[in-house]
Enzyme design. Structure first.
Site, mmCIF file in Angstrom:
data_model
loop_
_atom_site.group_PDB
_atom_site.id
_atom_site.type_symbol
_atom_site.label_atom_id
_atom_site.label_comp_id
_atom_site.label_asym_id
_atom_site.label_seq_id
_atom_site.Cartn_x
_atom_site.Cartn_y
_atom_site.Cartn_z
ATOM 1 C CD GLU A 114 3.399 -2.914 3.100
ATOM 2 O OE1 GLU A 114 4.615 -3.310 2.622
ATOM 3 O OE2 GLU A 114 2.657 -1.939 2.672
ATOM 4 C CB CYS A 161 5.998 2.646 11.054
ATOM 5 S SG CYS A 161 4.515 3.238 10.405
ATOM 6 C CB CYS A 168 -6.569 2.445 4.866
ATOM 7 S SG CYS A 168 -6.859 3.874 5.940
ATOM 8 C CB CYS A 172 -5.709 9.935 2.136
ATOM 9 S SG CYS A 172 -6.262 10.097 3.715
ATOM 10 C CB CYS A 175 -2.469 7.329 1.224
ATOM 11 S SG CYS A 175 -1.832 6.051 2.401
ATOM 12 C CB CYS A 393 4.725 8.862 5.613
ATOM 13 S SG CYS A 393 3.138 9.621 5.935
#
Length: 404
Positions: A114, A161, A168, A172, A175, A393
């Site tokens: 993305e 971005c 990932c 977190c 997220c 974000c």
């Protein structure tokens, strides 16, 4: 504040991904020296490599046939040897009500990654001491009715971005990307190629247009350090984007920060702090168990800053978790110890299904920001961009429908 992510997406284009992508030798991502080495296989002079670099990084061609300065025989020989341009292809695009666009880009192996285009940016660079930061502060003043120069006619100002991994590993808790886990690292060509593909889509040109990059998409850049830095160098040297217009965000990978501090050419640094003490930070960012806040701040102190440059600390505000005035006071105490020019970006948490947090109250956000400012810490609120299309974000999860 309405989250807006339950709204349907506007799909701009969605061609089918190839079922069985052909394994090839991508040219996009190779340095000048590597291009010369590739051309040496065909006994081609070095100026053919320069023509190739111009076609790849300035003209942003998608096929070998578009390299028209080359004779057809050379193009055919290069293709027969298994080479291809290898520029990531926009497979799907989604447009927000605020003009933001989110893309699923097809990369090797039939996978997607993305990338986000934010016209006029999100105020993330404001106050960081760079030209990009000055532009964002000027844009904010104009929006508030203050004097300032308008954007020159025909020029664009935008932030791209960029992702460094598919998925990932940092996990977190707030997220959506964490739900993917880690699938693989991206190559330098796949990282820089996201930028080239988006520039091509918008007919944007670094130098003519004011293009900023934030490596804050999917993944932790410092867990794919070599490829990320190779991509950054490529974007500076070949695509023509100054490192002062790039910002990389890390969750606090200390060895990566220390390596980064020694780089002769590097983007600006942003640290995802997101809590005022280790107890709260560990509950939302498990990476704190490996590198606590003190270790991260000690590493940041090693960074040699350019004139006027400030380190950015990103702070995602989670309602009732880390958004109290007491937390703001703890942040002030932490950051005063660094003894470096810095600023704080406050990010109102962007919601997504299955994430057990809620957005803070607007009054609490304002009070938190004002407390930092009153204590001498420059603090800015990043504008949410593309929240309705999962482009904001913490929302990147390869979402292709209205349900993540």
């Amino acid at each position: 504040m309405s989250p807006g992510w339950e709204q349907p997406f506007l799909i701009l284009d969605a061609p089918a991904l190839p079922a069985d992508p052909v394994a090839a030798r991508p040219l996009f991502g190779l340095s000048n020296q590597q291009l010369e080495e590739a051309m040496a296989e065909f006994s081609a002079p070095t100026w053919r490599a320069r023509q190739l670099g111009e076609a790849l990084y300035r003209q942003r061609v998608e096929t070998l046939d578009e390299i028209t300065p080359w004779p057809k025989t050379l193009r055919e020989r290069v293709r027969a040897a298994g080479f291809e341009v290898g520029l990531p292809r926009i497979a799907q695009a989604f447009q927000s009500v605020d003009g933001t666009e989110r893309y699923l880009l097809a990369v090797a192996g039939g996978q997607t990654v993305e990338t986000v285009w934010m016209p006029e940016g999100d105020d993330g660079e404001a106050g960081d001491g760079s030209e990009a930061g000055d532009e964002e502060q000027g844009s904010e003043r104009r929006a508030q009715g203050s004097a300032g120069k308008d954007q020159p006619a025909g020029r664009k100002r935008a932030t791209i971005c960029v992702s460094s991994q598919i998925g990932c590993a940092v996990n977190c808790r707030f997220c959506l990307t964490a739900k993917l886990g880690i699938q693989r690292n991206l190559t330098a060509g796949e990282i820089a190629g996201q930028v080239a593909a988006v520039l091509k889509r918008h007919d944007a040109e670094p130098g003519r247009d004011r293009i900023n990059l934030v490596f804050m998409g999917m993944g932790e850049p410092f867990l794919n350090y070599d490829a990320f830095m190779a991509a950054a160098r490529l974007l500076v040297e070949e695509v023509g984007i100054a490192e002062s217009r790039m910002t990389v965000s890390t969750s606090g990978v200390v060895p990566g920060i220390l390596r980064f501090a020694a780089e002769p050419v590097r983007p600006k640094l942003a640290i995802s702090l997101n809590a005022s003490n280790d107890q709260v930070r560990e509950s939302v960012m498990p990476i704190t168990r490996k590198w606590d806040i003190a270790a991260v701040l000690d590493a940041v102190r090693q960074l040699p800053l350019r004139p006027r440059e400030r380190v950015t600390f990103e702070y995602v505000l989670l309602g009732g978790i880390n958004d109290r005035i007491a937390h703001a006071d703890e942040v002030v105490k932490l950051l005063r110890r660094i003894n470096l020019p810095l600023k704080v970006n406050l990010i109102v948490w962007n919601p997504g299904p299955g994430i057990p947090y809620h957005m803070p109250e607007a009054a609490d956000v304002s009070a938190f920001q004002q407390r930092l400012i009153d204590r001498g810490i420059p603090a800015f609120i990043r504008r949410p961009r593309g929240r309705d299309i999962y482009a904001a974000c913490g929302q990147l999860k390869q979402t292709a429908s209205a349900t993540a």
